[in-house]
Write an enzyme that holds these catalytic residues in place. Sequence first.
Site, mmCIF file in Angstrom:
data_model
loop_
_atom_site.group_PDB
_atom_site.id
_atom_site.type_symbol
_atom_site.label_atom_id
_atom_site.label_comp_id
_atom_site.label_asym_id
_atom_site.label_seq_id
_atom_site.Cartn_x
_atom_site.Cartn_y
_atom_site.Cartn_z
ATOM 1 C CB THR A 1 -5.098 5.758 -3.378
ATOM 2 O OG1 THR A 1 -5.989 4.876 -3.292
ATOM 3 C CG2 THR A 1 -5.044 6.024 -1.682
ATOM 4 C CD GLU B 1 -2.971 -0.952 0.116
ATOM 5 O OE1 GLU B 1 -2.797 -0.961 -1.088
ATOM 6 O OE2 GLU B 1 -4.092 -0.573 0.381
#
Length: 311
Positions: free
Chosen positions: A182, A129
């Site tokens: 993101t 991530e």
Amino acid sequence: MTNEIKIFCPATIANVSCGFDVLGLALESVGDEMVVRKTRGKGIRITKLEGQDLPMETLDNVAGVAGLALLSEVDYDGGFEIEIYKKIKAGSGIGSSAASSAGAVWAMNELLGKPLSSLELVKFAMEGERLASGVAHADNVAPALYGGFTLIRSYDPLDIIPIHTPKELFATVVHPQIEVKTSDSRKILKTNISLVDGIKQWGNLGGLIAGLFTEDYNLIGRSLVDHIVEPIRSILIPGFETIKSEAIKAGALGCGISGSGPSIFALSKGEDKANQVAGAMRKVYQKIGVDYDVHVSKVNTQGIRVISSKR
């Protein structure tokens, strides 16, 4: 001993309106598939990647980076090959990078005889991530690994709490066919919030968790309100306010942005109601001419699962 497994890696909804970076849930009906096998050679190789145009180089792929983080901490002389079959679109807001990151470390742990706990696997998956978004957040990888709802009570030290899932709770997700990275959606967020907004948000997060444990669907609905992130990120999503309004009219308990968007989620009591919400969402995007995908899903309380294995 098993040397190869094929796994299902679920899509996830992060934040769940009031739990920015600390709350997430796993979905049952949509996810990626991966094949992971042991090799005599050291390191990790991505040997196949289908469904999305993503890098196959180990250090540029979230599965590769997460896997290398795990390998650095275990006593194993060999390596792994990974095949990735992407069915979650990148930038969709339902945990595409998390599915690959969590799937890689979960499968490697299985093939090594499960020496690591789910909490340890989350730490490794978070490195994927970090590569994807610039921030090592856990609100997607944690529910993928644990299943159901998960609360990240603390990041330092990492403390993850599984949350009860009411049996009749279903999610509806509509994905307008645009990509919101993101990393980009984080750049527009404020770094400070008012005490008034913080108090409202903390109350909703506590209310949502209480509603989940007590299966109080009305409380769940009252708590699905975001005073901090949604007002800013919603401007990036076409038709957001109309989708939200129509979903509530169709019977949804609540509606908000899935992760960083552009997907929009709604939670409903019962599959029939969730399908009615899906119909309302479709009508909005058909009317304004936006291409979309819709998923109706039970909350996945298992998380990642084995599809098949080979010795």
